[in-house]
Design an enzyme around this catalytic site. Structure first.
Site, PDB file in Angstrom:
ATOM      1  N   GLU A   1       0.694  -0.956   0.429  1.00 41.91           N
ATOM      2  CA  GLU A   1       0.157  -0.062  -0.597  1.00 41.91           C
ATOM      3  C   GLU A   1       0.751   1.190   0.064  1.00 41.91           C
ATOM      4  O   GLU A   1       1.493   2.115  -1.217  1.00 41.91           O
ATOM      5  CB  GLU A   1      -0.913  -0.012   1.094  1.00 41.91           C
ATOM      6  CG  GLU A   1      -1.705   1.036   1.490  1.00 41.91           C
ATOM      7  CD  GLU A   1      -3.215   0.809   1.987  1.00 41.91           C
ATOM      8  OE1 GLU A   1      -3.828   1.248   2.207  1.00 41.91           O
ATOM      9  OE2 GLU A   1      -2.576  -0.658   2.734  1.00 41.91           O
TER      10      GLU A   1
ATOM     11  N   GLU B   1      -2.485   1.090  13.095  1.00 43.55           N
ATOM     12  CA  GLU B   1      -3.535   1.371  12.402  1.00 43.55           C
ATOM     13  C   GLU B   1      -4.809   1.046  13.271  1.00 43.55           C
ATOM     14  O   GLU B   1      -5.575   1.785  13.022  1.00 43.55           O
ATOM     15  CB  GLU B   1      -3.643   0.340  11.259  1.00 43.55           C
ATOM     16  CG  GLU B   1      -4.686   0.854  10.239  1.00 43.55           C
ATOM     17  CD  GLU B   1      -4.818  -0.118   9.318  1.00 43.55           C
ATOM     18  OE1 GLU B   1      -5.173   0.252   7.718  1.00 43.55           O
ATOM     19  OE2 GLU B   1      -3.885  -1.035   9.146  1.00 43.55           O
TER      20      GLU B   1
END
Length: 775
Positions: A354, A643
């Site tokens: 990502e 996260e």
């Protein structure tokens, strides 16, 4: 190419190029062995000065007469390459010599054409083009003595494959030979701009704090999760191999686990040349990791190994310290997450497939970013990418640079337009204005801001936004991303946090951005636009009250995010404010100090509580060590920000690796509250760039003491308080050109320099001792 008016300074600095973009004919395409291009020139005498201007399609590293040029990493950097490509300008006079000279440029796939996006969707290859290349020229004594052209030669490198997600494969036995020519490529030199972001640099290397054997391999624990690479030295026979794999977090019983990298290989393999000690570190990639597992095949041994963090913001500009060691570690974790994710672009994570410049993450963290490091240039550069990616209808991308703009993902619509994410085009420029006094960034982004507001209004043709539930559909929103719905390990008598509805979240942000752009318009002298937008903001505020606030002052979905954002941004009418604050306290108390907010709600939670005077509750939430909570992460051994609140369960079990990064800065946005709330250094739009501060410290007794320092544009600003019973000693240091106002509201027995005072205190440069009593 976008209108150059969006990048006035960058384009104005670039003079005409003489060199041409050349591609190595030795190159076999994406994922094949890396290539170099080389040119030679002769000098009768060595000039006093010499300069190399250079850029590339892909990544480059340059060598003049066998010596590396500069220390910058991952050059020329990452931009929306169809809009701008950075170039670097190096002093090279000390590398020139009389007679024959040779410039060799090594090229890697980089962001230009190696995999972008995650593998389970459709990985994007050759995003900005399928040809790597270089453009360069050396000027000496006012004359261009070398330029890239079709007379240059090319050949293959020991780097057999490289990629941002892949890592690097190297065979040191390969001796670079010029076996091919080059091809001049069609290229618009108007794309080339001076490097806008700070160069990516190495930080001091980290030694391993522990190591152990694991099935024939050696695992090294460097004690700190970073974005960077491992540098190692190896000795052995030619053909022996060293494989370095990486991981952020081990499973129970120190079980090796990097499944959260998903399709990112994130490894380095090196085949020895076999002629003595060989030291290697990858050139065209980086990893996110704390642990390295080293496997040696053949007759060789690793004699040295270290972890090398890299960042575009290697220098810390702000510090916060208090009497609670877990809080101090939380701040340090945020610093490390910023470093690891401010590598050319403010990304979400540095490890998996990502590593994208998500706009929502960047906008909630921008204020904290400016406190912890000089983030002016990198965020301003990022905004130019965001504007280049803005859609014709005004939608702002979910991330930028955005590979999906050039390569739409089949069946997933347009990856743009989420409220809370797209609002980055408004909120980040505003943070740069507040922190650095940069009004130019407001002017540069103003047109894009207005297009974004038009887009927001058009979603539901009015002030209240009803988001599209279909990913990629116009008006789709992430809402309060990763807002906890149920709290792992909670007791039966503890209530789970409610979650905000997407319509409330979108409408709140509709107001936040519209109100802010109205104020920006007034600052820029756009009075008619300011009046129009202020009226729109008023309409949104009234519609929000009708739609989401009951006569008893209950807000929206009865969740922490709805109350926090609404009260913090003055969306609650005066008649309902006291009742709303009372309900806010209740919904926070119901979870017993556990956080009930996600990406957009979390940065607002503690500022809203303290704005409402609930310092006790803010302290309880902040210092909660259970899941979900900031200090739970620290107690579980985190060295960066996670996260997910539940990234690791209390028993050490790792969350589903499908989406579980251990280095995501978004929740570290709480550090802005530590500087502006706890330390009391609140920036003022009446005096941006630290011309004026509003001093309003939030004293949390459990912290014992608190001290913040920051290297502001005007010099060092510092504030600290110590508590003795109910009496607070508050010391503030202000630089030249900075004025601060201390409001005594809610505090008793205020003194300045030991002398009793009443009313607001206006302070100038110097150090000031303020005393007061808390209730």
């Amino acid at each position: 190419m976008k209108d150059s008016a969006t990048q006035p300074q960058a384009r104005a600095d670039a003079r005409a190029w003489i060199g041409t973009m050349i591609a190595p004919l030795s190159d076999g395409g994406v994922g094949t062995p890396a290539s170099f291009v080389a040119g030679e020139f002769t000098l009768d005498t060595v000039p006093a000065e010499g300069r190399l201007r250079i850029s590339a399609q892909g990544l480059y590293r340059a060598f003049l007469n066998g010596e590396r040029v500069g220390t910058d990493l991952l050059t020329p950097g990452w931009t929306c390459y169809d809009d701008r490509i950075a170039f670097q300008d190096h002093a090279v006079g000390h590398l020139l010599r009389p007679g024959a000279n040779r410039l060799e440029i090594w090229l890697g796939d980089g962001w230009w054409r190696s995999q972008m996006m995650w593998g389970h969707e459709r990985p994007i290859l050759n995003c900005w083009g399928d040809r790597i290349g270089a453009i360069a020229e050396i000027e000496a004594a006012g004359e261009v003595v070398l330029r890239t052209d079709d007379t240059w030669r090319s050949g293959l490198l020991p780097i057999r494959r490289s990629g941002i997600y892949y890592g690097e494969s190297v065979d040191a036995r390969v001796d670079p030979q010029a076996t091919h020519g080059v091809e001049a490529l069609p290229f618009d030199t108007g794309l080339l701009v001076p490097h806008e972001a700070p160069a990516v640099r190495e930080l001091p290397a980290l030694a391993a704090v522990d190591r152990w054997e694991d099935g024939g391999a050696t695992v090294h624990d460097f004690g700190q999760n970073v974005g960077g690479f491992v540098r190692f030295t190896v000795e052995g026979e030619a053909g022996a191999q060293v494989l370095v794999e990486h991981s952020e977090q081990l499973g129970p019983n120190r079980q090796w686990d990097n499944a959260n990298y998903r399709s990112a290989r994130g490894a380095v393999d090196y085949v020895l040349k076999g002629d003595g000690p060989e030291t290697y570190a990858p050139m065209f990639t980086f990893m996110g990791y704390r642990y390295a597992k080293v496997t040696v095949t053949g007759n060789a041994r690793v004699t040295a190994i270290e972890s090398v963090p890299i960042s575009s913001v290697p220098e810390q500009a702000g510090t916060f310290e208090c009497g609670h060691p877990l809080v101090n570690r939380l701040v340090l974790n945020t610093v490390w997450s910023q470093r690891a994710n401010f590598i050319e672009v403010p990304t979400d994570c540095p490890q998996r497939d990502e590593r994208l410049g998500w706009t929502g993450d960047a906008q909630v963290f921008a204020g904290t970013a400016c406190w912890l490091a000089d983030s002016h240039a990198i965020l301003r550069k990022y905004l130019r990418d965001v504007m280049a990616d803005q859609r014709p209808d005004g939608g702002i991308p979910h991330f930028s640079p955005d590979p999906t703009r050039l390569h739409p993902v089949p069946g997933r619509g347009d990856w743009a337009g989420s409220t809370g994410w797209g609002d980055a085009i408004v909120i980040i420029p505003w943070q740069l204005y507040l922190h650095y006094g940069d009004a130019d960034v407001l002017r540069e982004c103003f047109g894009a801001m207005r297009k974004w507001l038009d887009y927001l209004w058009s979603i539901s043709d009015g002030p209240v936004i009803t988001p599209n539930p279909v990913w990629g559909g116009k008006g789709f929103t992430f809402g309060d991303w990763l807002q906890p719905q149920a709290q792992p390990g909670q007791k039966d008598n503890q209530k789970a946090a409610n979650t905000i509805g997407d319509d409330a979240a979108a409408t709140i942000y509709h107001f936040i951005s519209t109100d802010l752009v109205a104020r920006i318009a007034r600052l820029l002298g756009e009075e008619a636009e300011a009046e129009r937008l202020a009226a729109c903001a008023g309409a949104i505020k009234a519609a929000f009250a009708r739609e989401f606030i009951t006569p008893a002052g209950r807000i929206a979905y009865g969740d922490q995010t709805s109350y926090a954002l609404s009260l913090l941004h003055d969306l609650v009418p005066e008649a309902h404010r006291e009742d709303a604050a009372r309900h806010f306290r209740r919904v926070v108390e119901e979870t017993d100090g556990r956080i009930g907010t996600g990406f957009i709600g979390t940065p607002a939670l503690l500022p809203a509580l303290t704005k409402c005077g609930m310092h006790d509750l803010a302290g309880k939430v902040f210092l909660n060590e259970r899941i979900p909570g900031w200090l739970y992460q620290v107690r579980m051994g985190a060295t960066t920000i996670w996260e997910r609140w539940d990234a690791i369960a209390p028993d050490g079990t790792l969350f589903n690796p499908g989406m579980n990064s251990y280095n995501h800065y978004a929740y570290g946005a709480v550090c802005q509250w530590l500087f502006e709330g706890v330390a009391g250094l609140r920036r003022s739009e009446d005096g941006p760039g630290f011309a004026r501060l509003e001093l309003d410290p939030v004293v949390i007794p459990a912290l014992g003491h608190a001290a913040a320092r920051h290297q502001s544009p005007r010099g060092e600003v510092a504030a600290e308080w110590r508590l003795d019973g109910r009496r607070v000693a508050y010391r503030v240091t202000l630089p030249e050109g900075c004025e601060a106002v201390f409001e005594p509201r809610g505090r008793g027995q205020v003194t300045l320099g030991g002398v009793a005072r009443t009313g607001p205190l206006t302070l100038g440069p110097g150090t000031h001792e303020i005393g007061f009593t808390i209730s």
